[in-house]
Every structure is written in structure tokens, then in C-alpha cells.
Design a protein around this motif. Sequence first.
Motif, PDB file in Angstrom:
ATOM      1  N   MET B  16       0.992  -1.283   0.014  1.00  0.00           N
ATOM      2  CA  MET B  16       0.101   0.035  -0.008  1.00  0.00           C
ATOM      3  C   MET B  16       0.858   1.398  -0.218  1.00  0.00           C
ATOM      4  O   MET B  16       1.956   1.284   0.428  1.00  0.00           O
ATOM      5  N   ALA B  17       0.200   2.457  -0.549  1.00  0.00           N
ATOM      6  CA  ALA B  17       1.070   3.747  -0.622  1.00  0.00           C
ATOM      7  C   ALA B  17       0.108   4.672  -0.794  1.00  0.00           C
ATOM      8  O   ALA B  17      -1.119   4.489  -0.767  1.00  0.00           O
ATOM      9  N   CYS B  18       0.362   6.026  -0.301  1.00  0.00           N
ATOM     10  CA  CYS B  18      -0.335   7.021  -0.060  1.00  0.00           C
ATOM     11  C   CYS B  18       0.060   8.200  -0.578  1.00  0.00           C
ATOM     12  O   CYS B  18       1.554   8.480  -0.349  1.00  0.00           O
ATOM     13  N   ILE B  43      -6.231  -1.153  -6.348  1.00  0.00           N
ATOM     14  CA  ILE B  43      -7.341  -0.372  -5.423  1.00  0.00           C
ATOM     15  C   ILE B  43      -7.015   1.042  -5.311  1.00  0.00           C
ATOM     16  O   ILE B  43      -6.058   1.242  -4.603  1.00  0.00           O
ATOM     17  N   ILE B  45      -8.092   4.844  -3.890  1.00  0.00           N
ATOM     18  CA  ILE B  45      -8.968   5.790  -3.022  1.00  0.00           C
ATOM     19  C   ILE B  45      -8.606   6.924  -3.261  1.00  0.00           C
ATOM     20  O   ILE B  45      -7.321   7.213  -2.803  1.00  0.00           O
ATOM     21  N   ILE B  73     -11.862  -0.203  -8.120  1.00  0.00           N
ATOM     22  CA  ILE B  73     -11.460  -1.514  -7.755  1.00  0.00           C
ATOM     23  C   ILE B  73     -11.516  -2.499  -8.986  1.00  0.00           C
ATOM     24  O   ILE B  73     -12.477  -2.567  -9.507  1.00  0.00           O
ATOM     25  N   PRO B  74     -10.412  -3.324  -9.202  1.00  0.00           N
ATOM     26  CA  PRO B  74     -10.633  -4.047 -10.355  1.00  0.00           C
ATOM     27  C   PRO B  74     -11.797  -5.022 -10.360  1.00  0.00           C
ATOM     28  O   PRO B  74     -12.148  -5.700  -9.354  1.00  0.00           O
ATOM     29  N   ILE B 176      -4.989   7.097  -1.907  1.00  0.00           N
ATOM     30  CA  ILE B 176      -4.430   5.971  -1.261  1.00  0.00           C
ATOM     31  C   ILE B 176      -4.275   4.613  -2.382  1.00  0.00           C
ATOM     32  O   ILE B 176      -5.593   4.580  -3.061  1.00  0.00           O
ATOM     33  N   LEU B 178      -3.939   0.557  -2.936  1.00  0.00           N
ATOM     34  CA  LEU B 178      -3.697  -0.790  -2.009  1.00  0.00           C
ATOM     35  C   LEU B 178      -3.638  -1.999  -3.303  1.00  0.00           C
ATOM     36  O   LEU B 178      -4.159  -1.918  -4.167  1.00  0.00           O
ATOM     37  N   GLN B 179      -2.486  -2.711  -2.912  1.00  0.00           N
ATOM     38  CA  GLN B 179      -2.363  -3.775  -3.594  1.00  0.00           C
ATOM     39  C   GLN B 179      -3.112  -4.981  -3.357  1.00  0.00           C
ATOM     40  O   GLN B 179      -3.099  -5.521  -2.241  1.00  0.00           O
ATOM     41  N   PRO B 180      -4.130  -5.532  -3.934  1.00  0.00           N
ATOM     42  CA  PRO B 180      -5.041  -6.527  -3.515  1.00  0.00           C
ATOM     43  C   PRO B 180      -4.098  -7.744  -3.252  1.00  0.00           C
ATOM     44  O   PRO B 180      -3.012  -8.120  -3.961  1.00  0.00           O
ATOM     45  N   ALA B 181      -4.330  -8.353  -2.021  1.00  0.00           N
ATOM     46  CA  ALA B 181      -3.537  -9.605  -1.746  1.00  0.00           C
ATOM     47  C   ALA B 181      -3.479 -10.505  -2.439  1.00  0.00           C
ATOM     48  O   ALA B 181      -2.652 -11.319  -2.973  1.00  0.00           O
ATOM     49  N   ARG B 185      -9.415 -12.560  -6.271  1.00  0.00           N
ATOM     50  CA  ARG B 185     -10.666 -11.953  -5.700  1.00  0.00           C
ATOM     51  C   ARG B 185     -11.394 -11.505  -6.888  1.00  0.00           C
ATOM     52  O   ARG B 185     -12.592 -10.828  -6.347  1.00  0.00           O
ATOM     53  N   VAL B 189     -15.505 -11.099  -6.976  1.00  0.00           N
ATOM     54  CA  VAL B 189     -16.218  -9.518  -6.913  1.00  0.00           C
ATOM     55  C   VAL B 189     -16.885  -9.525  -8.301  1.00  0.00           C
ATOM     56  O   VAL B 189     -17.903  -8.691  -8.185  1.00  0.00           O
TER      57      VAL B 189
END
Lengths: 248, 248
Positions: B16-18, B43, B45, B73-74, B176, B178-181, B185, B189
Motif C-alpha cells: 500500500m502507499a499514499c 485499488i 481511493i 476496484i478491479p 491511497i 492498495l495492492q489486492p493481496a 478475488r 467480486v
Amino acid sequence: MAALDQVCGRARQLGMACAVIHSSNHLGMLAWYVESIARAGQIGIATTISEALVHPWGGRLAMQGTNPLAIGIPATPDPLVLDMSTGLISMGKVHDYALRGRPLEPGWALDASGEPTTSADAAKAGSIAPFGGAKGYALGLALEVLVGSLTPSALGTAVRGTLDSAHPCNKGDVFIVLQPAAPDRVSPVSDYLGQVRQTPTSPSDAPVSVPGDGARRRREQALRQGIDVADPVWAQLRATAQTSQPDR
Amino acid sequence: MAALDQVCGRARQLGMACAVIHSSNHLGMLAWYVESIARAGQIGIATTISEALVHPWGGRLAMQGTNPLAIGIPATPDPLVLDMSTGLISMGKVHDYALRGRPLEPGWALDASGEPTTSADAAKAGSIAPFGGAKGYALGLALEVLVGSLTPSALGTAVRGTLDSAHPCNKGDVFIVLQPAAPDRVSPVSDYLGQVRQTPTSPSDAPVSVPGDGARRRREQALRQGIDVADPVWAQLRATAQTSQPDR
């Protein structure tokens, strides 16, 4: 609490951190978590999902949870604490109205066949409207998909176990913690929140609140005056107390 | 774009990074950024603030921006792309209604003295309602304070420069990533979003959309049929085109 301690510690070291949780049980209310994060000087963003209780904007069946979003941010004298369901009302409120025999307001809910209803009993088998129309629906769905993208959570009508003790809980939760880069931002943010509370209102209206103010007032009042519980719930509690053996 | 490239790269490495940005100019629309992040498998935000245009719930003066929240979101065939203002309408819509001589709907806006108005011209000097009542107000305020806690952004009535070219822009933006873990998924989704689109509706209603569907439809239509521009805006554009020298 273990996950919260870890994620806050990592955010202190690294600037930010995220905890994703799955198959845990009902976490109570998000405000408690993000308020404790904010009182410790960090920013907390949290969301979780529930059984499908809310209908999409324009749809007739429940397809998403009441998916709350919570944000806690340091400020003085008290942090900003947002904790809002993306449902227009909670299913708890529907049950409370049903127990008290009160009708729901128009627009709050649909019955099991997707027709608008003001019967709390009919709404228990139906669905709740999203708050804020299309936007609130979209936000609630985005939160469901965010949780479902970061955790192996069940989604939509497959979610189980936050409303009963019969099914293992299969939903996910997401907590993001950010370390404010500059602690000197608490002062301008607090000044701004003070200005918002001072916004002019109509003479007949209450002063403007910022997120967290109302819950703090209600908590203080409940600590002084007690909590209003619907009579049937109180009767159930007394009956349970008389028949149950304490665990220890 | 430099910040977006950096924050996406770091999220790929670190999970993750911001990126927090300040004193930049108007960033256009957040959907463009979070859609590109989601199409690259991450992801996104994002939020930003604006001049104070929205009145607090119960207040009579503008104290916060139209503060949009965007989440990408992918998913297949297209990502979920939420991009919603926390104002009930945009100030751009107020100006568009004023140019077209159309009245606003009741509840959309207050005039400069804090009284409800349906005059678009009066609303230009007044304030816009938050979407979704108290909850939308609280979300918009939390986003303003989030930006103000992470960046040296001006806040509330001190924000300048997103609506004119006279003031240096003093607001902040927050991204923000986020790398989906688990990339696996995307499939559940996407299945869920398909189920939501299939939610039963009333026979007279359009099918349920998920966030991003409507904008994609409108973009495709605009590419085929062009964009409807209010006559006064078109006249201004033509006049500007005749008097301006191209930069190169």
C-alpha cells in the motif's frame, strides 16, 4: 484488539498500515476502534459488511450489507469520529420499531416482495433503502467490494453470521491506519471544526454538530440517566437472566 | 501523473502507499485516476476538497467543499468506479441551470442569507445542500478534515483557487493505493457485481447499475453523438476562440 495494536504499531513505523480480517464475528461498532486510534494520534479508516439487508438504488431485493464507514481523526478537545451505516436506517431500528409497534416512515424499507412498506414486521423480511439515494447505494456497494477484494469475504446474499449465532460468520473487515505526517495539523483542524460548530443556524434549530459530538452527548446522557430499552427486550433480558447459568 | 506513477509503484512493492498533494490546481475528476489504477489491477481511493460550497446539516452558510470520494476496484469486464461529490449537486450544475434559466429543485440550495431558494442565480452566491442529509454532511466534513490532517491544506472558507484562475490554489488531495493481496478475488467480486446488476426491478424501471456503468454509457454516447453544451457557454467558447491567439 491484537490486529488493531499491530496495525497501529506498523503505521507508527511505516507511515501507514492496513489490517484485513475475515471470518471474525460481529465487531460491535466501528466508532470504538477509530476513536481509540484517533485519541492515540493516528487516523483510522474502517469498514465492514453484513448480511444483505439494503436494496440497490432502483432494485427490489437486498443485495448488500448496511456496510458502515468509520473515520477517526485527531482533534482537540475531542477527535472527529464518523461512523455511519450506508443503510438509511439499521435493521436494529426496524426490529426496535416492530417490538414497539411503531410504523416505519415511507421510503425507509421494502417488503419481501419488493413493495414499499411502513410495516416494521414486513420490513424485517424485506430490505432497507440505502441512505442518500443513488450515491449512498454506490458508496455501500463500493465498500462491500473493497472488503471483498482485500479479504476472502462472502459477498451479498452469501454473507452469514453477523445477525445470528447459528452460522459461522463469513464476512470481512478492513482497517486502514495513517500516521499524520505533521502533528501540527491538529491545531488548524481543531480550529476549523470549531468554526463549523459555530455556523449560523435558524433560531429554532440546534447548533451544528460535527461527527462524534452527538454520540458523545448521548453517551454522557446514558451514563447519567440510563438507557431506554423496549419493554419486550427488557422482558426477554429478565427471562434470560432467570433461566441462564453464568459461565463462571 | 508523476505522483500517481510513484504511489502505484510503491504499492506494488509494499502492499500500500499514499500520495498527499498540496497547492496543486484543480485535478479534473477523480474517476479518471481511480479507474486507471483499477485497470492496472490495484485499488485506488482518492479524495480532494474545494472552496466552501456546501452548508453543514442544519447550518445556513457554506463551510465545506463539495469534497468528492472516489474508489476504483478491479473487476471484469470493467472496474467498479465510484466518484461521488458529497454535495447534493455540483456548483457546475447550479451555473448550468443559471445559464439555461432553469429553476433548482427545492432542497438543493440556500441563498447568501441562508434561506432556501430555487433560484440558480441566488444559489451561486449561497450554498449547496449536502447529499443524504446528516450522513452526507458528516462524510464530506470527514473528508475535508482527512485532507487537512495529511496536507498543509487550507480548510473551509479559507480554500481558494479551484474555481478561478486569480488565486493560487491552496487545497490538498489524498490518494491511497492498495495492492489486492489475492488477485483471485477479481472473479468473485465480478460475479457479485453481475448479480447486483440482475437485481429485480419494477417493470417500469431501468436495470440496476453499479458505480461506473452510467459514466461509461454516457461517455460512449458522447463519443457517438457529441456533448450538449448550454447556448451561452457555446457562445462564450466561440467568442474566446475568435479573440484568443493559440499558445503555439
